[in-house]
Motif scaffolding. Sequence first.
Motif, PDB file in Angstrom:
ATOM      1  N   LEU A  87      -6.833  28.798 -19.955  1.00 52.91           N
ATOM      2  CA  LEU A  87      -8.120  29.020 -20.602  1.00 52.91           C
ATOM      3  C   LEU A  87      -8.114  28.325 -21.956  1.00 52.91           C
ATOM      4  N   ARG A  88      -9.140  28.456 -22.692  1.00 48.80           N
ATOM      5  CA  ARG A  88      -9.247  27.782 -23.994  1.00 48.80           C
ATOM      6  C   ARG A  88      -8.237  28.332 -24.993  1.00 48.80           C
ATOM      7  N   ASP A  89      -7.915  27.528 -25.985  1.00 48.30           N
ATOM      8  CA  ASP A  89      -7.082  27.931 -27.119  1.00 48.30           C
ATOM      9  C   ASP A  89      -5.733  28.530 -26.719  1.00 48.30           C
ATOM     10  N   GLY A  90      -5.074  27.952 -25.727  1.00 50.01           N
ATOM     11  CA  GLY A  90      -3.729  28.388 -25.383  1.00 50.01           C
ATOM     12  C   GLY A  90      -3.657  29.689 -24.601  1.00 50.01           C
ATOM     13  N   MET A  91      -4.747  30.142 -24.041  1.00 52.24           N
ATOM     14  CA  MET A  91      -4.737  31.360 -23.232  1.00 52.24           C
ATOM     15  C   MET A  91      -4.398  30.996 -21.792  1.00 52.24           C
ATOM     16  N   MET A  92      -3.561  31.832 -21.161  1.00 50.62           N
ATOM     17  CA  MET A  92      -3.199  31.643 -19.763  1.00 50.62           C
ATOM     18  C   MET A  92      -3.629  32.883 -18.977  1.00 50.62           C
ATOM     19  N   MET A  93      -4.020  32.659 -17.728  1.00 52.04           N
ATOM     20  CA  MET A  93      -4.467  33.767 -16.899  1.00 52.04           C
ATOM     21  C   MET A  93      -3.727  33.708 -15.562  1.00 52.04           C
ATOM     22  N   CYS A  94      -3.313  34.868 -15.094  1.00 52.18           N
ATOM     23  CA  CYS A  94      -2.718  34.990 -13.764  1.00 52.18           C
ATOM     24  C   CYS A  94      -3.508  36.045 -13.003  1.00 52.18           C
ATOM     25  N   ILE A  95      -3.908  35.716 -11.787  1.00 55.78           N
ATOM     26  CA  ILE A  95      -4.630  36.656 -10.933  1.00 55.78           C
ATOM     27  C   ILE A  95      -3.848  36.802  -9.635  1.00 55.78           C
ATOM     28  N   ALA A  96      -3.583  38.045  -9.255  1.00 51.89           N
ATOM     29  CA  ALA A  96      -2.928  38.353  -7.978  1.00 51.89           C
ATOM     30  C   ALA A  96      -3.942  39.072  -7.107  1.00 51.89           C
ATOM     31  N   THR A  97      -4.140  38.586  -5.875  1.00 54.82           N
ATOM     32  CA  THR A  97      -5.055  39.237  -4.937  1.00 54.82           C
ATOM     33  C   THR A  97      -4.348  39.407  -3.592  1.00 54.82           C
ATOM     34  N   GLY A  98      -4.751  40.417  -2.863  1.00 62.26           N
ATOM     35  CA  GLY A  98      -4.202  40.669  -1.545  1.00 62.26           C
ATOM     36  C   GLY A  98      -5.015  41.745  -0.840  1.00 62.26           C
ATOM     37  N   THR A  99      -4.609  42.087   0.361  1.00 62.47           N
ATOM     38  CA  THR A  99      -5.270  43.124   1.151  1.00 62.47           C
ATOM     39  C   THR A  99      -4.368  44.348   1.220  1.00 62.47           C
ATOM     40  N   ALA A 100      -4.893  45.463   0.740  1.00 58.14           N
ATOM     41  CA  ALA A 100      -4.157  46.722   0.776  1.00 58.14           C
ATOM     42  C   ALA A 100      -4.220  47.290   2.188  1.00 58.14           C
ATOM     43  N   VAL A 101      -3.057  47.695   2.714  1.00 54.55           N
ATOM     44  CA  VAL A 101      -2.979  48.235   4.061  1.00 54.55           C
ATOM     45  C   VAL A 101      -2.052  49.427   4.118  1.00 54.55           C
ATOM     46  N   LYS A 102      -2.231  50.207   5.196  1.00 53.95           N
ATOM     47  CA  LYS A 102      -1.268  51.272   5.516  1.00 53.95           C
ATOM     48  C   LYS A 102      -0.492  50.767   6.732  1.00 53.95           C
ATOM     49  N   VAL A 103       0.831  50.839   6.626  1.00 54.30           N
ATOM     50  CA  VAL A 103       1.674  50.387   7.742  1.00 54.30           C
ATOM     51  C   VAL A 103       2.610  51.522   8.175  1.00 54.30           C
ATOM     52  N   GLU A 104       3.052  51.416   9.408  1.00 51.86           N
ATOM     53  CA  GLU A 104       4.053  52.345   9.966  1.00 51.86           C
ATOM     54  C   GLU A 104       5.225  51.567  10.493  1.00 51.86           C
TER      55      GLU A 104
END
Length: 104
Positions: A87-104
């Motif tokens: 991002l501007r002025d030395g800013m960094m961004m990290c985004i983590a996305t995924g699908t939440a599930v129930k497993v057995e």
Amino acid sequence: MIITTTSHLDGKTIKEYLGIVSGEAIMGANVVRDFLAGITDIIGGRSGAYESKLAEGREIAIREMMDKARSLGANAIIGVDLDFETLRDGMMMCIATGTAVKVE
């Protein structure tokens, strides 16, 4: 909690899809770190300061994503994707996305 970039888990059965979860981290980089990284860019090599900042952002984003998945009752997250942006002025961004599930 199991976290994977794949869409399935070997040896596990997905019982319920709970929805998309995400976590975000926006990190500022200070002037000294920018200066040292600039020198590293000129003479070559790796920038340990920025690498540690990226790792910190990744850990925060994944932890936030896990917290959101737990609040939905999930015990795993599949299809995880990590995105890094500057991002501007030395800013960094990290985004983590995924699908939440129930497993057995």
